[in-house]
Design a protein around this motif. Structure first.
Motif, PDB file in Angstrom:
ATOM      1  N   TYR A  91       0.874  -1.169   0.000  1.00 42.42           N
ATOM      2  CA  TYR A  91       0.000   0.000   0.000  1.00 42.42           C
ATOM      3  C   TYR A  91       0.913   1.221   0.000  1.00 42.42           C
ATOM      4  O   TYR A  91       1.315   1.720   1.046  1.00 42.42           O
ATOM      5  N   PRO A  97      -5.509   4.657   3.713  1.00 42.79           N
ATOM      6  CA  PRO A  97      -6.585   3.701   3.429  1.00 42.79           C
ATOM      7  C   PRO A  97      -8.000   4.212   3.679  1.00 42.79           C
ATOM      8  O   PRO A  97      -8.916   3.835   2.932  1.00 42.79           O
ATOM      9  N   TYR A 108     -11.683  -5.579   2.428  1.00 39.92           N
ATOM     10  CA  TYR A 108     -10.331  -5.860   1.942  1.00 39.92           C
ATOM     11  C   TYR A 108      -9.333  -5.872   3.104  1.00 39.92           C
ATOM     12  O   TYR A 108      -8.557  -6.822   3.272  1.00 39.92           O
ATOM     13  N   PHE A 109      -9.348  -4.830   3.918  1.00 43.25           N
ATOM     14  CA  PHE A 109      -8.411  -4.756   5.040  1.00 43.25           C
ATOM     15  C   PHE A 109      -8.804  -5.723   6.155  1.00 43.25           C
ATOM     16  O   PHE A 109      -7.945  -6.313   6.810  1.00 43.25           O
ATOM     17  N   ARG A 126       3.355  -6.868   4.228  1.00 36.39           N
ATOM     18  CA  ARG A 126       2.784  -5.644   3.648  1.00 36.39           C
ATOM     19  C   ARG A 126       3.840  -4.547   3.637  1.00 36.39           C
ATOM     20  O   ARG A 126       4.491  -4.280   4.655  1.00 36.39           O
ATOM     21  N   HIS A 147      -2.972   1.099  12.786  1.00 36.02           N
ATOM     22  CA  HIS A 147      -2.670  -0.211  12.187  1.00 36.02           C
ATOM     23  C   HIS A 147      -1.624  -0.951  13.018  1.00 36.02           C
ATOM     24  O   HIS A 147      -1.733  -2.167  13.228  1.00 36.02           O
TER      25      HIS A 147
END
Length: 233
Positions: A91, A97, A108-109, A126, A147
């Motif tokens: 990403y 996001p 998706y996440f 990631r 996150h």
């Protein structure tokens, strides 16, 4: 050019003609049914061989184009749920996001986090891009803080950070086992195009590229300590 396949096709055609002729003769001379059974099996063999050849020629599509971001995200969700060993994603964008507000983007996440928790023996990688310029940098760091807290403690989740200086989003990707590569193109926070490639050659090429990208990135834990990401606001 004579090939084994072309020879086999000719033999199958001759066998089919022979079987048809034998069936006619058997009926004309009223042969006992036990003599016709081998002919019936021969017909079945010929038909099965032809059916297998037709199936083998119908190769599955090796690429898919996604017309919308939701189509791309839902395809990722479907594929990641089938993954068994590893998932590599990136990403690297100038918008965080949360700029994707649709339920499909949120799924998706969520699917990535759920898969990581459900498969402790597998690994999820990631690469996250943090823009050097504002306002993208602050928004991305805010999301990255949340996150980090969400994924911290998951031994099979691995994240690295790259600092970006370009006004153009990178070509982001997701690599699912040895199955598929998904590519996402965006610009100015908007979806441009999505694609999936499902050939071994594509998977291997993009995985090698991803590993080079990964090697040049900074582990999230190191980035958090160096930049004070988790310091009190």
């Amino acid at each position: 050019m004579v090939t084994l396949q072309s020879v086999e096709q000719k033999l199958l055609l001759l066998a089919l003609l022979f079987v048809m002729g034998g069936s006619i003769v058997a009926n004309l001379f009223a042969w006992d049914v036990k003599w016709q059974i081998p002919l019936i099996y021969a017909v079945l063999y010929v038909l099965l061989s032809i059916a297998i050849e037709i199936r083998d020629r119908q190769a599955p599509a090796s690429s898919t184009h996604y017309r919308t971001s939701d189509e791309f995200f839902l395809s990722f969700v479907r594929l990641v749920r089938t993954a068994e060993r590893h998932v590599y994603t990136s990403y690297v964008r100038n918008t965080a996001p949360p700029s994707f507000q649709s339920p499909a983007a949120q799924e998706y996440f969520r699917a990535a986090a759920d898969w990581t928790r459900r498969n402790p023996g597998a690994s999820f990688h990631r690469i996250i891009g943090v823009p050097a310029q504002e306002p993208g940098g602050s928004a991305m760091r805010l999301w990255l803080r949340e996150h980090y807290e969400e994924m911290h403690g998951l031994a099979n989740y691995h994240a690295r950070v790259v600092t970006t200086h370009s006004g153009v989003d990178a070509v982001n990707m997701a690599i699912i086992d040895d199955t598929a590569v998904l590519l996402l193109l965006t610009a100015d926070g908007s979806f441009m195009s999505g694609h999936s490639l499902e050939t071994a050659e594509a998977v291997n090429s993009f995985r090698d590229y991803y590993r080079s990208w990964w090697a040049s990135a900074e582990p999230l834990e190191d980035y958090a300590r160096r930049t004070g990401l988790m310091d009190p606001r």
